[in-house]
Design an enzyme around this catalytic site. Structure first.
Site, PDB file in Angstrom:
ATOM      1  N   GLN A 111       0.769  -1.108  -0.004  1.00 37.07           N
ATOM      2  CA  GLN A 111      -0.166   0.082  -0.005  1.00 37.07           C
ATOM      3  C   GLN A 111       1.006   0.915  -0.095  1.00 37.07           C
ATOM      4  OE1 GLN A 111      -3.449  -0.590   3.040  1.00 37.07           O
ATOM      5  NE2 GLN A 111      -2.115  -2.227   3.363  1.00 37.07           N
ATOM      6  N   ASP A 114       6.179   4.581  -1.837  1.00 42.35           N
ATOM      7  CA  ASP A 114       7.629   4.972  -1.574  1.00 42.35           C
ATOM      8  C   ASP A 114       8.611   4.425  -2.366  1.00 42.35           C
ATOM      9  OD1 ASP A 114       8.079   2.772  -0.107  1.00 42.35           O
ATOM     10  OD2 ASP A 114       7.172   3.733   1.801  1.00 42.35           O
ATOM     11  N   HIS A 129      -1.683   1.717  -4.052  1.00 42.83           N
ATOM     12  CA  HIS A 129      -2.094   3.077  -3.873  1.00 42.83           C
ATOM     13  C   HIS A 129      -1.174   3.898  -4.632  1.00 42.83           C
ATOM     14  CE1 HIS A 129      -4.083   1.911   0.219  1.00 42.83           C
ATOM     15  NE2 HIS A 129      -4.745   1.364  -0.746  1.00 42.83           N
ATOM     16  N   CYS A 158       1.501  21.484 -15.539  1.00 45.55           N
ATOM     17  CA  CYS A 158       2.106  21.001 -16.729  1.00 45.55           C
ATOM     18  C   CYS A 158       2.374  22.091 -17.861  1.00 45.55           C
ATOM     19  CB  CYS A 158       1.284  20.145 -17.418  1.00 45.55           C
ATOM     20  SG  CYS A 158       1.756  19.120 -18.792  1.00 45.55           S
ATOM     21  N   CYS A 160       1.054  21.811 -20.649  1.00 47.80           N
ATOM     22  CA  CYS A 160      -0.177  21.941 -21.403  1.00 47.80           C
ATOM     23  C   CYS A 160      -1.159  22.952 -20.769  1.00 47.80           C
ATOM     24  CB  CYS A 160      -0.663  20.828 -21.597  1.00 47.80           C
ATOM     25  SG  CYS A 160      -1.557  19.894 -20.227  1.00 47.80           S
ATOM     26  N   THR A 198       0.546  -2.985   8.708  1.00 44.09           N
ATOM     27  CA  THR A 198      -0.616  -2.119   8.113  1.00 44.09           C
ATOM     28  C   THR A 198      -1.744  -2.429   9.134  1.00 44.09           C
ATOM     29  OG1 THR A 198      -2.256  -2.308   6.533  1.00 44.09           O
ATOM     30  CG2 THR A 198      -1.297  -4.430   6.827  1.00 44.09           C
ATOM     31  N   SER A 199      -2.533  -1.343   9.517  1.00 41.61           N
ATOM     32  CA  SER A 199      -3.585  -1.327  10.600  1.00 41.61           C
ATOM     33  C   SER A 199      -4.812  -1.955  10.096  1.00 41.61           C
ATOM     34  CB  SER A 199      -3.880   0.060  10.858  1.00 41.61           C
ATOM     35  OG  SER A 199      -4.437   0.816   9.428  1.00 41.61           O
TER      36      SER A 199
HETATM   37  N1  APR Z   1       7.100  -2.034  11.829  1.00 43.49           N
HETATM   38  C1  APR Z   1       5.933  -2.692  11.516  1.00 43.49           C
HETATM   39  N2  APR Z   1       4.923  -2.138  11.959  1.00 43.49           N
HETATM   40  C2  APR Z   1       4.416  -0.875  12.313  1.00 43.49           C
HETATM   41  C3  APR Z   1       5.766  -0.199  12.736  1.00 43.49           C
HETATM   42  C4  APR Z   1       7.035  -0.805  12.303  1.00 43.49           C
HETATM   43  N3  APR Z   1       8.107  -0.113  12.844  1.00 43.49           N
HETATM   44  N4  APR Z   1       5.272   0.917  13.466  1.00 43.49           N
HETATM   45  C5  APR Z   1       4.038   1.081  13.242  1.00 43.49           C
HETATM   46  N5  APR Z   1       3.692  -0.227  12.652  1.00 43.49           N
HETATM   47  C6  APR Z   1       2.231  -0.352  12.416  1.00 43.49           C
HETATM   48  C7  APR Z   1       1.020   0.303  13.195  1.00 43.49           C
HETATM   49  O1  APR Z   1       0.980  -0.604  14.477  1.00 43.49           O
HETATM   50  C8  APR Z   1      -0.039   0.147  12.194  1.00 43.49           C
HETATM   51  O2  APR Z   1      -1.026  -1.105  12.723  1.00 43.49           O
HETATM   52  O3  APR Z   1       1.883  -0.166  10.975  1.00 43.49           O
HETATM   53  C9  APR Z   1       0.557   0.063  10.873  1.00 43.49           C
HETATM   54  C10 APR Z   1       0.157   1.582  10.088  1.00 43.49           C
HETATM   55  O4  APR Z   1      -1.120   1.728   9.933  1.00 43.49           O
HETATM   56  P1  APR Z   1      -1.646   2.866   9.071  1.00 43.49           P
HETATM   57  O5  APR Z   1      -1.135   4.044   9.386  1.00 43.49           O
HETATM   58  O6  APR Z   1      -2.973   2.837   9.042  1.00 43.49           O
HETATM   59  O7  APR Z   1      -0.944   2.391   7.665  1.00 43.49           O
HETATM   60  P2  APR Z   1      -1.766   1.352   6.589  1.00 43.49           P
HETATM   61  O8  APR Z   1      -2.251   0.437   7.251  1.00 43.49           O
HETATM   62  O9  APR Z   1      -0.651   1.264   5.426  1.00 43.49           O
HETATM   63  O10 APR Z   1      -2.940   2.528   5.937  1.00 43.49           O
HETATM   64  C11 APR Z   1      -3.188   2.214   4.633  1.00 43.49           C
HETATM   65  O11 APR Z   1      -4.512   4.464   4.531  1.00 43.49           O
HETATM   66  O12 APR Z   1      -4.202   6.646   4.615  1.00 43.49           O
HETATM   67  C12 APR Z   1      -4.252   5.600   3.879  1.00 43.49           C
HETATM   68  O13 APR Z   1      -3.478   5.538   1.845  1.00 43.49           O
HETATM   69  C13 APR Z   1      -2.884   5.365   3.016  1.00 43.49           C
HETATM   70  O14 APR Z   1      -1.975   3.506   2.062  1.00 43.49           O
HETATM   71  C14 APR Z   1      -2.598   4.224   3.440  1.00 43.49           C
HETATM   72  C15 APR Z   1      -3.542   3.376   3.811  1.00 43.49           C
END
Ligand code: APR
Length: 259
Positions: A111, A114, A129, A158, A160, A198-199
């Site tokens: 997701q 970068d 994303h 741009c 254009c 990921t959350s």
């Molecule tokens: N290593 C692994 N996980 C980590 C670390 C770490 N060092 N630090 C934090 N985390 C975890 C947190 O506990 C959390 O569960 O990373 C997760 C980050 O969650 P989000 O900020 O919600 O990121 P993500 O799930 O990628 O969000 C999805 O939401 O806002 C949009 O487009 C944006 O791609 C993003 C999408």
């Protein structure tokens, strides 16, 4: 052996067992994967969405309604991203993919916008994303994979006359259809899935581990915090990606070679 080491060993053994006849390892990464490279996550105490409201800066309405503010936000992230370097977790994924036997494959679905997986040497990464380092025109087919950072104007325009934008999926926009179809296929077909940082709040990425679980895959979560996936994952490894992933992948490499 400490308890966390034991959990890592157990997860690696279970993954190797699931891959005993070959197969696919799918790795699904979110913002936490890049945290230790200096890029903030979106949610949580230090998350980007504590400072900015997504609806003010990361929706089509925001981009077209107040392009300067949307660009200020995205250019700030672009500066963090271009300064960031992949960490040991990114590198361990790329190294493992390059050293697997021909019967086992590893693919990454992210997701993150970068490109740190590619910077570490991973190939064929699926970007759900988009890519914040790429800039596209909203009016013509101009695109630039290495557009200047910071942008020369805010907002940049741009030649254009059209508004330029970072090539990321804004809230309310559809995901690239080929990427999501491929990600779904990799979730259905994998024997083991590692879900990192990921959350598990944003769809459709949040569903990928559940697709994998339903298909019978062994699912391992790497995250310092609890998520909606945690109760369902076969193994939850509590820690940061830069430390847990290298240990997990080293243990997996040993376990696979012992099979
Ligand atoms: N290593 C692994 N996980 C980590 C670390 C770490 N060092 N630090 C934090 N985390 C975890 C947190 O506990 C959390 O569960 O990373 C997760 C980050 O969650 P989000 O900020 O919600 O990121 P993500 O799930 O990628 O969000 C999805 O939401 O806002 C949009 O487009 C944006 O791609 C993003 C999408």
């Amino acid at each position: 052996m400490s308890i966390p080491d034991l959990a890592v060993q157990q997860a690696a053994l279970a993954m190797a067992e699931a891959l005993s006849e070959g197969g696919l390892i799918t790795v699904s990464t979110g913002a936490g994967m890049s945290r230790e490279s200096g890029i903030p996550t979106f949610r949580g105490a230090e998350g980007v969405w504590r400072t900015f409201r997504a609806e003010d800066v990361a929706t089509p309405q925001a981009l077209y309604g107040d392009p300067a503010l949307a660009w200020q936000f995205h250019d700030h992230l672009r500066q963090l991203v271009t300064a960031a370097k992949p960490h040991a977790g990114h590198c361990a994924l790329a190294q493992l993919a390059g050293s697997l036997s021909p019967s086992v494959r590893l693919r990454i679905v992210t997701q993150n916008v970068d490109r740190l997986h590619e910077d570490a040497g991973s190939r064929d990464v699926i970007h759900l994303h988009g890519d914040i380092r790429r800039v596209v025109c909203t009016a013509c087919d101009f695109q630039d994979d290495a557009y200047p950072v910071p942008a020369p104007a805010c907002p940049p325009i741009c030649t254009c006359g059209g508004l330029l934008r970072p090539d990321v999926v804004l809230f309310g926009e559809p995901l690239p259809s080929e990427a999501i179809a491929e990600a779904w296929r990799l979730a259905q077909e994998c024997s083991a899935m590692i879900v990192v940082g990921t959350s598990a709040n944003v769809q459709p990425a949040a569903s990928l581990p559940f697709v994998a679980l339903e298909s019978g895959a062994t699912v391992v979560e790497v995250n310092p915090g609890e998520t909606p996936l945690s109760p369902y994952a076969h193994y939850t490894l509590r820690g940061g990606a830069a430390t847990v992933l290298p240990s997990l992948l080293e243990a997996l490499c040993h376990a696979l070679s012992a099979h």
